[in-house]
Design an enzyme around this catalytic site. Structure first.
Site, PDB file in Angstrom:
ATOM      1  N   GLU A 115      36.260  36.886  22.690  1.00 52.77           N
ATOM      2  CA  GLU A 115      36.887  37.287  23.903  1.00 52.77           C
ATOM      3  C   GLU A 115      38.153  38.047  23.351  1.00 52.77           C
ATOM      4  O   GLU A 115      38.898  37.533  22.309  1.00 52.77           O
ATOM      5  CB  GLU A 115      37.298  35.959  24.744  1.00 52.77           C
ATOM      6  CG  GLU A 115      38.567  36.347  25.460  1.00 52.77           C
ATOM      7  CD  GLU A 115      38.135  37.557  26.643  1.00 52.77           C
ATOM      8  OE1 GLU A 115      38.910  38.213  26.848  1.00 52.77           O
ATOM      9  OE2 GLU A 115      36.881  37.451  26.933  1.00 52.77           O
TER      10      GLU A 115
ATOM     11  N   GLY B 239      33.133  34.251  46.000  1.00 53.84           N
ATOM     12  CA  GLY B 239      31.996  33.338  46.505  1.00 53.84           C
ATOM     13  C   GLY B 239      30.821  33.434  45.686  1.00 53.84           C
ATOM     14  O   GLY B 239      30.494  34.630  45.060  1.00 53.84           O
TER      15      GLY B 239
ATOM     16  N   ARG C 177      38.930  32.938  41.342  1.00 53.67           N
ATOM     17  CA  ARG C 177      38.148  33.215  39.980  1.00 53.67           C
ATOM     18  C   ARG C 177      38.726  32.588  38.942  1.00 53.67           C
ATOM     19  O   ARG C 177      38.153  31.965  38.080  1.00 53.67           O
ATOM     20  CB  ARG C 177      38.262  34.915  39.772  1.00 53.67           C
ATOM     21  CG  ARG C 177      37.421  35.753  40.400  1.00 53.67           C
ATOM     22  CD  ARG C 177      37.512  37.313  40.199  1.00 53.67           C
ATOM     23  NE  ARG C 177      36.578  37.977  41.050  1.00 53.67           N
ATOM     24  CZ  ARG C 177      35.238  38.460  40.447  1.00 53.67           C
ATOM     25  NH1 ARG C 177      35.221  37.945  39.216  1.00 53.67           N
ATOM     26  NH2 ARG C 177      34.520  39.398  41.275  1.00 53.67           N
TER      27      ARG C 177
ATOM     28  N   ARG D  91      44.020  43.503  47.608  1.00 50.63           N
ATOM     29  CA  ARG D  91      43.340  42.109  47.772  1.00 50.63           C
ATOM     30  C   ARG D  91      44.714  41.119  47.654  1.00 50.63           C
ATOM     31  O   ARG D  91      45.652  41.439  46.764  1.00 50.63           O
ATOM     32  CB  ARG D  91      42.336  41.534  46.809  1.00 50.63           C
ATOM     33  CG  ARG D  91      42.452  41.969  45.280  1.00 50.63           C
ATOM     34  CD  ARG D  91      41.192  41.823  45.002  1.00 50.63           C
ATOM     35  NE  ARG D  91      41.239  41.973  43.178  1.00 50.63           N
ATOM     36  CZ  ARG D  91      40.436  42.184  42.580  1.00 50.63           C
ATOM     37  NH1 ARG D  91      38.974  41.972  42.788  1.00 50.63           N
ATOM     38  NH2 ARG D  91      40.435  42.267  41.107  1.00 50.63           N
TER      39      ARG D  91
ATOM     40  N   ASP E 101      28.109  42.737  34.831  1.00 52.81           N
ATOM     41  CA  ASP E 101      28.678  44.179  34.957  1.00 52.81           C
ATOM     42  C   ASP E 101      28.489  45.148  33.944  1.00 52.81           C
ATOM     43  O   ASP E 101      28.451  46.118  34.412  1.00 52.81           O
ATOM     44  CB  ASP E 101      30.176  44.150  35.340  1.00 52.81           C
ATOM     45  CG  ASP E 101      30.511  43.583  36.737  1.00 52.81           C
ATOM     46  OD1 ASP E 101      29.350  43.297  37.731  1.00 52.81           O
ATOM     47  OD2 ASP E 101      31.600  43.128  36.973  1.00 52.81           O
TER      48      ASP E 101
ATOM     49  N   ALA F  22      28.858  38.699  40.572  1.00 47.31           N
ATOM     50  CA  ALA F  22      28.715  37.634  39.917  1.00 47.31           C
ATOM     51  C   ALA F  22      27.489  36.686  39.597  1.00 47.31           C
ATOM     52  O   ALA F  22      27.020  36.277  38.702  1.00 47.31           O
ATOM     53  CB  ALA F  22      29.974  36.683  39.988  1.00 47.31           C
TER      54      ALA F  22
END
Length: 441
Positions: free
Chosen positions: A38, A51, A112, A193, A316, A329
């Protein structure tokens, strides 16, 4: 090194988002050695709501039951009632015009950041390396892949899976840095958002438009000309997640090339000028200063394939889609399950065939993954664009007619939700068996 260890492949996972974490946990459950790299100093994710579609929820249970256990702890309570997606005429009346049954305890959501935090804690700490941003991959003569990072460090693996998102470096290295398919493109949609405390949302909108009088999750989308708004509770009902999606005819341009730009509540309100007052009240809940998020996808220049040799892309990185069908997702989770299944099968076959077959089997596994996932995931990218056109009353055959809208959107959602996970895995194993049998002894 024991015989069992020498006969095990080692997988490098690039990227610690949802797809990368789920793949890591799938491999961990199946005893496949891996390292997750990462680029950030820790697992991190934006706090926006998300969701997980019913197909993804079923896949989570199969990948690793511990994932599902943590998931159930984090999702908003459903109170055992049937849930629906609900679509309202946001422009003229604000009334619900169409409903689609989801089921009980399905398509549950949360923040998330909560999911990433909860799931990442299940991964063995020895299998994660932070501050590792990939620069190059080199295919060595012995069949291994050398990973070169920006900090100058080098590592190696038998297979590399790029779960590094829409800006995937692994995709660039597979397809070529000058290939248009290595880069996502602007969909001419952007969004705002926000997470609003539920008390504030209820004070402005009332119970019916927030938690619902029957204590359902009360997911509502308000459709209208060239825009829509979605609201649903997250964080176990403590917050209302609000997503505003707006059509934009102009090219996306920022000085730094990022997909985000500074925005404001005033800009959001202007986009919904003339809409019903109750819908504009939702936009009024936004903070004065906002981040504007451009929606990019892989529709215009799709990746022609998801793997080359012993390197593959997933989530993605392979098939970025907009958020409009709530399945980006979820399809990454399906990818992770297929990959975990075929990579486990490589180890099982190595017990019989030994080290000599490692390179060929890894390549056969990634080919099987590509063959199993390509058509379904490419369909999603196009279907997501079509769905947004329906929400924005831009489909010439449907317009603002909700009677025509409902069957069109239903067939897209059902193709996503009704994926037979068991059959998908059966076909995956058969495809790997077929490709593996073609290898020289």
């Amino acid at each position: 090194m024991s015989l069992g260890e020498s006969n095990s492949i080692h997988v490098a996972i690039i990227g610690g988002g949802i797809t990368g974490i789920i793949l890591a946990l799938g491999l961990q459950k199946r005893g496949v050695n891996f390292t997750l790299y990462e680029r950030a100093p820790a697992f991190t994710e934006l706090g926006a709501g998300i969701g997980f579609s019913p197909n993804a929820e079923r896949a989570l249970k199969v990948i690793n039951p511990e994932i599902d256990r943590v998931y159930k702890q984090l999702v908003a309570p459903t109170h055992g009632v049937e849930e629906y997606f609900q679509w309202a005429d946001g422009y003229r009346t604000s009334e619900i015009e169409a409903k689609l049954l989801i089921g009980v305890d399905c398509f549950q959501g949360g923040r998330r950041s909560d999911f990433v935090d909860g799931w990442s804690k299940l991964i063995s700490k020895d299998s994660v390396k932070f501050n590792k941003e990939l620069s190059f991959l080199v295919h060595r003569d012995d069949g291994k892949v050398s990973l070169q990072f920006k900090d100058g460090s080098v590592d190696e693996a038998d297979a590399v899976i790029g779960c590094d998102g829409i800006h995937s470096r692994v995709r660039q290295l597979i397809l070529g840095e000058t290939n248009p398919a290595s880069y996502a493109s602007y969909t001419n949609k952007y969004c705002f958002r926000a997470l609003v405390p539920m008390e504030k949302a209820q004070a402005a909108l009332g119970t019916e438009q927030t938690t619902g009088s029957d204590k359902s999750l009360n997911r509502v989308m308000y459709n209208g000309p060239n825009a829509h708004i979605i609201t649903y509770p997250v964080a176990q009902g403590q917050f209302m997640n609000i997503l505003l999606v707006i059509s934009d005819p102009h090219p996306w341009k920022t000085e730094d090339g990022k997909h985000t730009a500074a925005g404001s509540k005033g800009e959001a309100l202007r986009a919904y000028e003339g809409w019903h007052p109750r819908v504009r009240a939702i936009a009024e809940l936004l903070p004065e200063e906002l981040q504007k998020w451009a929606i990019f996808d892989m529709c215009e220049n799709p990746a022609p394939y998801y793997y080359r040799d012993s390197v593959a892309i997933a989530g993605d990185a392979a098939h970025a889609a907009g958020p409009h069908l709530g399945s980006g997702a979820g399809f990454g989770i399906e990818d992770a399950l297929v990959l975990a299944t075929v990579l486990e099968a490589v180890n099982e076959k190595l017990d019989v065939q030994g080290q000599k077959a490692k390179v060929e089997l890894c390549q056969a596994a990634l080919a099987a993954y590509n063959n199993m996932r390509y058509d379904r995931t490419q369909w999603l990218v196009g279907a997501t664009r079509e769905a947004c056109a329906l929400f924005h009353w831009q489909d010439e055959n449907v317009g603002s007619d909700f009677g025509k809208f409902l069957p069109e959107i239903t067939k897209r959602f059902h193709k996503i939700w009704k994926q037979d996970i068991d059959e998908m895995l059966r076909e995956t194993r058969e495809e790997f068996k077929r490709l593996g049998s073609e290898l020289p002894n």
